[in-house]
Motif scaffolding. Sequence first.
Motif, mmCIF file in Angstrom:
data_model
loop_
_atom_site.group_PDB
_atom_site.id
_atom_site.type_symbol
_atom_site.label_atom_id
_atom_site.label_comp_id
_atom_site.label_asym_id
_atom_site.label_seq_id
_atom_site.Cartn_x
_atom_site.Cartn_y
_atom_site.Cartn_z
ATOM 1 N N LYS A 110 3.559 2.311 -12.791
ATOM 2 C CA LYS A 110 3.706 2.443 -14.249
ATOM 3 C C LYS A 110 3.314 3.852 -14.673
ATOM 4 O O LYS A 110 2.238 4.323 -14.329
ATOM 5 N N GLY A 111 4.186 4.489 -15.412
ATOM 6 C CA GLY A 111 3.876 5.813 -15.936
ATOM 7 C C GLY A 111 3.048 5.709 -17.204
ATOM 8 O O GLY A 111 2.922 4.636 -17.790
ATOM 9 N N ASP A 112 2.473 6.830 -17.609
ATOM 10 C CA ASP A 112 1.709 6.871 -18.854
ATOM 11 C C ASP A 112 1.899 8.260 -19.454
ATOM 12 O O ASP A 112 1.684 9.265 -18.784
ATOM 13 N N SER A 113 2.358 8.302 -20.701
ATOM 14 C CA SER A 113 2.581 9.618 -21.323
ATOM 15 C C SER A 113 1.517 9.937 -22.362
ATOM 16 O O SER A 113 1.643 10.902 -23.106
ATOM 17 N N ILE A 118 -1.946 11.501 -18.623
ATOM 18 C CA ILE A 118 -0.547 11.499 -18.181
ATOM 19 C C ILE A 118 -0.422 11.085 -16.718
ATOM 20 O O ILE A 118 -1.088 11.629 -15.843
ATOM 21 N N ILE A 119 0.387 10.050 -16.498
ATOM 22 C CA ILE A 119 0.720 9.615 -15.148
ATOM 23 C C ILE A 119 2.239 9.714 -15.028
ATOM 24 O O ILE A 119 2.971 8.969 -15.681
ATOM 25 N N LYS A 120 2.686 10.677 -14.223
ATOM 26 C CA LYS A 120 4.129 10.822 -14.056
ATOM 27 C C LYS A 120 4.618 9.951 -12.908
ATOM 28 O O LYS A 120 3.938 9.823 -11.891
ATOM 29 N N GLY A 168 -2.527 5.958 -11.334
ATOM 30 C CA GLY A 168 -2.408 4.975 -12.407
ATOM 31 C C GLY A 168 -2.965 3.633 -11.946
ATOM 32 O O GLY A 168 -3.778 3.023 -12.598
ATOM 33 N N GLU A 169 -2.533 3.164 -10.800
ATOM 34 C CA GLU A 169 -3.055 1.935 -10.184
ATOM 35 C C GLU A 169 -3.317 2.206 -8.708
ATOM 36 O O GLU A 169 -2.837 3.194 -8.156
ATOM 37 N N ARG A 170 -4.072 1.285 -8.098
ATOM 38 C CA ARG A 170 -4.318 1.407 -6.665
ATOM 39 C C ARG A 170 -3.196 0.744 -5.896
ATOM 40 O O ARG A 170 -2.753 -0.348 -6.250
ATOM 41 N N PHE A 171 -2.743 1.398 -4.864
ATOM 42 C CA PHE A 171 -1.691 0.812 -4.022
ATOM 43 C C PHE A 171 -2.022 1.066 -2.557
ATOM 44 O O PHE A 171 -2.908 1.870 -2.235
ATOM 45 N N ALA A 172 -1.318 0.358 -1.679
ATOM 46 C CA ALA A 172 -1.548 0.507 -0.242
ATOM 47 C C ALA A 172 -0.898 1.788 0.252
ATOM 48 O O ALA A 172 0.318 1.939 0.184
ATOM 49 N N SER A 173 -1.708 2.722 0.762
ATOM 50 C CA SER A 173 -1.124 3.965 1.264
ATOM 51 C C SER A 173 -1.037 3.971 2.790
ATOM 52 O O SER A 173 -0.196 4.672 3.358
#
Lengths: 206, 256
Positions: A110-113, A118-120, A168-173
């Motif tokens: 999810k982006g955030d402006s 700001i999360i692109k 923005g969020e945590r994900f599996a890298s």
Amino acid sequence: MQSRVALIDYKAGNLTSVRKALAAVGAEVYTPEQPSDLADAQGIIVPGVGHFGATAALDAEWTDAILARVGEGRPLLGICLGLQWLYEGSEESPDLKGLGVLSGICHKLKGDSTEGHIIKVPHVGWNSLDRLSNAPIIDGVADGAQVYFTHSYVAPVTSDSAAATTHGERFASIVQRGQVAGVQFHPEKSGEVGLQILRNFMKMVG
Amino acid sequence: MLSKRIIACLDVRDGQVVKGINFEGLRSAGDPADLARRYNLEGIDELVILDITATLERRRAMADTIRAVARELFIPLAVGGGIKTEDDAAAAVEAGADKVSLNSAALLNPGLLTTLANRYGSQAVVCAIDAKHAVDANGNKIYAVYSRSGSTAANRDAVEWAREAEQRGAGEILLTSIDRDGTKIGFDCEMTAAVSRAVSIPVIASGGAGRLHDFVDVFTAGAADAALAASIFHYAETSVHALKAHLRAHHIPVRL
């Protein structure tokens, strides 16, 4: 003797850089023309960038051949889109199935402006790895080490996650379950940290 | 947290790295592969090779230079300058480029962005925009886009062109301020912020880097995702490491 690793080219991005990095860690890489060419593979790598729809090229025949090798204990590494394909599927292409060796469905970041937050999306650039386990694939990689990402979809953090990253969020890298491993970033573009992860995979290959 | 990227640009002419002021007055700064090696050791996040003669003299991107740089480098490498066709881009990718940067060719044929995005993925397509402050016929302030190494007005506004480029498949915008290029008086933060806020793809700010603090400004006031510089690194005026230490001291996330 070098270990022969099958690098599957299903036309999801250019593989020049992946080949170069694998050569740098001493892997002998070949590109299987058909699923039966996987028979002699000591390890399998599924790379890929772009839309999950591209994995449609990995049809039932390929899937069966890959699962057969994995069943024999041969290591499998998914890179970027290749990691997402290890899961049951992705919201990017709801009608397509993934390999399904890992539980969960991939979803879009999810982006955030909002000014100051700001999360692109896409997530492009160097971001850090929070170590979650001592899985072999993450051996010798420091907590907080940075690697190069370029993607919009992510896999959920589960018990299979060896490292998580936050955008923005945590994900599996980084993920590993048995002989199946995956990285959401590009190890071939992640400097020494990336090469270390490829070396770890080659150790699994033996 | 996503780091702000520091990108070194190698402007290459006849196999040598050169750097000019306001696109003119070139002087040599060394062998591309040597510089690439040094920057990699210093912790550069990415490299851009620009074939600065290519557009004007209609040269193809230098595959040999790309190969030499890509050989031992395991960080992203973008190549630009004179990429006019899908074949030009393919030659750069085959030689080891991870991204191709289009400037004049994209203005002339915006569909090329889409063609390349479909073939290699958007992450491999950079739309380079050279722009400067101007006033349009109605007296409105605009960021006028120029093509052909800053020599030809494209009659477009940088914000509007960046939005279109994103829609057409570009994965990043490389925004160069013609006003600031080579001047070392700081990035054009106003123009960079205007473009960065208009798109969701990363914007790389270029042109004007002089002091370390110029980079702090472009990442805060300029809202840039990455910053590109050439001469301040080439002549060892500062190291990549010193720059990143300065950024970290000012709470800018970097890979250090």
